[in-house]
Design an enzyme around this catalytic site. Structure first.
Site, mmCIF file in Angstrom:
data_model
loop_
_atom_site.group_PDB
_atom_site.id
_atom_site.type_symbol
_atom_site.label_atom_id
_atom_site.label_comp_id
_atom_site.label_asym_id
_atom_site.label_seq_id
_atom_site.Cartn_x
_atom_site.Cartn_y
_atom_site.Cartn_z
ATOM 1 N N ASP A 1 -8.588 5.275 10.423
ATOM 2 C CA ASP A 1 -7.265 5.137 11.045
ATOM 3 C C ASP A 1 -7.327 4.139 12.197
ATOM 4 O OD1 ASP A 1 -8.965 7.071 12.078
ATOM 5 O OD2 ASP A 1 -7.372 8.394 12.763
ATOM 6 N N ASP B 1 -6.149 -4.928 1.564
ATOM 7 C CA ASP B 1 -4.783 -5.438 1.409
ATOM 8 C C ASP B 1 -4.145 -5.694 2.774
ATOM 9 O OD1 ASP B 1 -4.799 -5.523 -1.306
ATOM 10 O OD2 ASP B 1 -3.034 -4.252 -1.590
ATOM 11 N N TYR C 1 -11.595 7.741 -6.463
ATOM 12 C CA TYR C 1 -10.952 7.127 -7.628
ATOM 13 C C TYR C 1 -11.643 7.518 -8.940
ATOM 14 C CZ TYR C 1 -8.309 4.090 -4.457
ATOM 15 O OH TYR C 1 -7.478 3.610 -3.489
ATOM 16 N N ASP D 1 -9.731 -0.271 -0.403
ATOM 17 C CA ASP D 1 -8.556 -0.702 -1.154
ATOM 18 C C ASP D 1 -7.416 -0.984 -0.166
ATOM 19 O OD1 ASP D 1 -6.698 -1.124 -3.121
ATOM 20 O OD2 ASP D 1 -6.697 0.923 -3.905
ATOM 21 N N LYS E 1 -14.390 8.275 7.663
ATOM 22 C CA LYS E 1 -13.542 9.301 8.287
ATOM 23 C C LYS E 1 -14.463 10.500 8.541
ATOM 24 C CE LYS E 1 -9.452 10.845 9.544
ATOM 25 N NZ LYS E 1 -8.767 10.345 10.753
#
Ligand code: NAD
Length: 355
Positions: A222, A250, A135, A246, A190
């Site tokens: 994942d 959620d 980001y 992020d 990852k």
């Protein structure tokens, strides 16, 4: 103790009013000062994070933040949009550690989209790194590809990067959070594909040596996304980078059925923090007096615990929220047949009465 109160836009002022009432009902005189932020900041002085608001946030011991954003500001250039206020506060105050608990009160088990037996009693904490990763990594932009199969075409690109110190400091925060809970920490990355993730994992393992009482395990992002909906109660504390955090936070929020129930905290290295509900400004229901104020009230409880060192008062607020849920009071977002539907103010009244 000085608290900066930044209500923001949409339902922000309505839910904040109730959180302030709850703080005032604790029997201690906190110094609270209110300032505009987001669209309200832009309307007041042409910038989503006015200088005076930033100054107040810097001076205060903690910041209680409502929510920002409104459709009417969607046509402004990106730097002036309400959401920039949050990014600005995080950056200016060095708020690198985001705590997002996902708690499902047994009374609300029916509100989740998962089977009650899978989620009832869920209580996990996601620790998300907040100021690094793809980001913020430079370089980024749109350019003409200089090589590869699409050479000569326009391409968009971003940079995922994490420095040693950045990973280490979030690792310490997460291990310490795990020490205060069930002493289990899952680091999500990852590492099978990304160099940044392999580096992240190596540092997590190194830091874990300083916390022999905490059991560290690793999971690819994942798989973590899958396990969160398969068996979420198997997790306790999760630590992860900015982008994965992020998305996963959620996802975890939705397991609980209502985003209107979930608080969050973003802390700096001295545990000064910004506390806000996990939801946005809900412009679709703003001004109707029906928003759920509990996420903001629970954010105030987190503020009492983490920044103001008042764990006992935090417990009192959390117990009061449990009590009103047990009494069957519900705002529209968590309403089920057989419970009593109330508005924002009535919910605030009930928490104050329970206190
Ligand atoms: P949102 O969280 O505002 O709303 C999503 C849905 O949840 C809506 O139907 C809303 O009515 C409902 N909802 C949210 N909070 C609620 C509450 N306390 N009680 C009852 N219902 C509630 O997300 P969105 O609609 O995607 O975004 C709206 C605006 O909020 C946008 O401008 C967005 O940029 C902004 N936003 C701000 C923050 C923040 O301030 N931290 C976070 C996310 C989104």
């Amino acid at each position: 103790m000085k608290i900066a109160i930044l209500p923001g836009d949409g339902i922000g002022p309505e839910i904040m009013e109730q959180a302030v009432r709850v703080l005032n009902a604790l029997g201690e005189k906190f110094e609270m000062e209110t300032a505009p932020v987001g669209g309200a900041g832009y309307a007041a002085s042409g910038h989503p994070l006015p200088e005076a608001t930033l100054k107040l946030a810097k001076e205060a011991d903690a910041i209680l933040f409502g929510a920002v954003g409104d459709w009417k500001y969607d046509t402004l250039e990106r730097a002036l949009r309400p959401e920039q206020a949050i990014l600005g506060l995080r950056k200016n105050l060095g708020l690198f550690a985001n705590f997002r608990p996902a708690v499902l009160y047994p009374e609300l088990a029916g509100a989740s989209s998962l089977k009650p037996e899978v989620v009832s009693g869920l209580d996990i904490m996601i620790v998300r790194e907040l100021t690094g990763d793809i980001y913020f990594g430079q370089p980024r932009g749109v350019r003409t590809a200089v090589d590869g199969p699409f050479k000569g075409e326009q391409e968009g690109f971003d940079t995922m990067r994490y420095a040693d110190t950045e990973i280490r400091r979030i690792a310490h925060v997460a291990f310490q959070a795990a020490q205060k809970r069930s002493k289990r920490l899952t680091s999500v990355d990852k590492a099978n594909v990304l160099e940044t993730s392999q580096f992240w994992r190596n540092i997590m393992i190194e830091v874990s040596k300083e916390y022999p009482d905490v059991a560290l395990d690793h999971m690819y992002v994942d798989n973590a996304a899958m396990q969160l909906v398969r068996a979420p109660k198997a997790f306790d504390v999760i630590v992860t980078g900015n982008m994965f955090g992020d998305i996963l936070s959620d996802e975890a929020a939705m397991l609980t059925g209502s985003i209107g129930m979930l608080p969050s905290a973003s802390l700096d290295k001295n545990s000064k923090g910004l506390y806000e509900p996990s939801h946005g400004s809900a412009p679709d229901i703003a001004g109707q007096g029906i928003a759920n104020p509990l996420a903001t009230i629970l954010s105030a409880a987190m503020m009492l615990r983490y920044s103001l060192n008042r764990a006992e008062q935090a417990d009192r607020v959390e117990q009061a929220v449990k009590k009103v849920l047990a009494q069957g009071l519900r705002t529209g977002d968590i309403y089920e047949a057989g419970t009593k539907k109330v508005g924002t103010k009535e919910m605030g009244d009930a928490v104050v009465a329970a206190l």
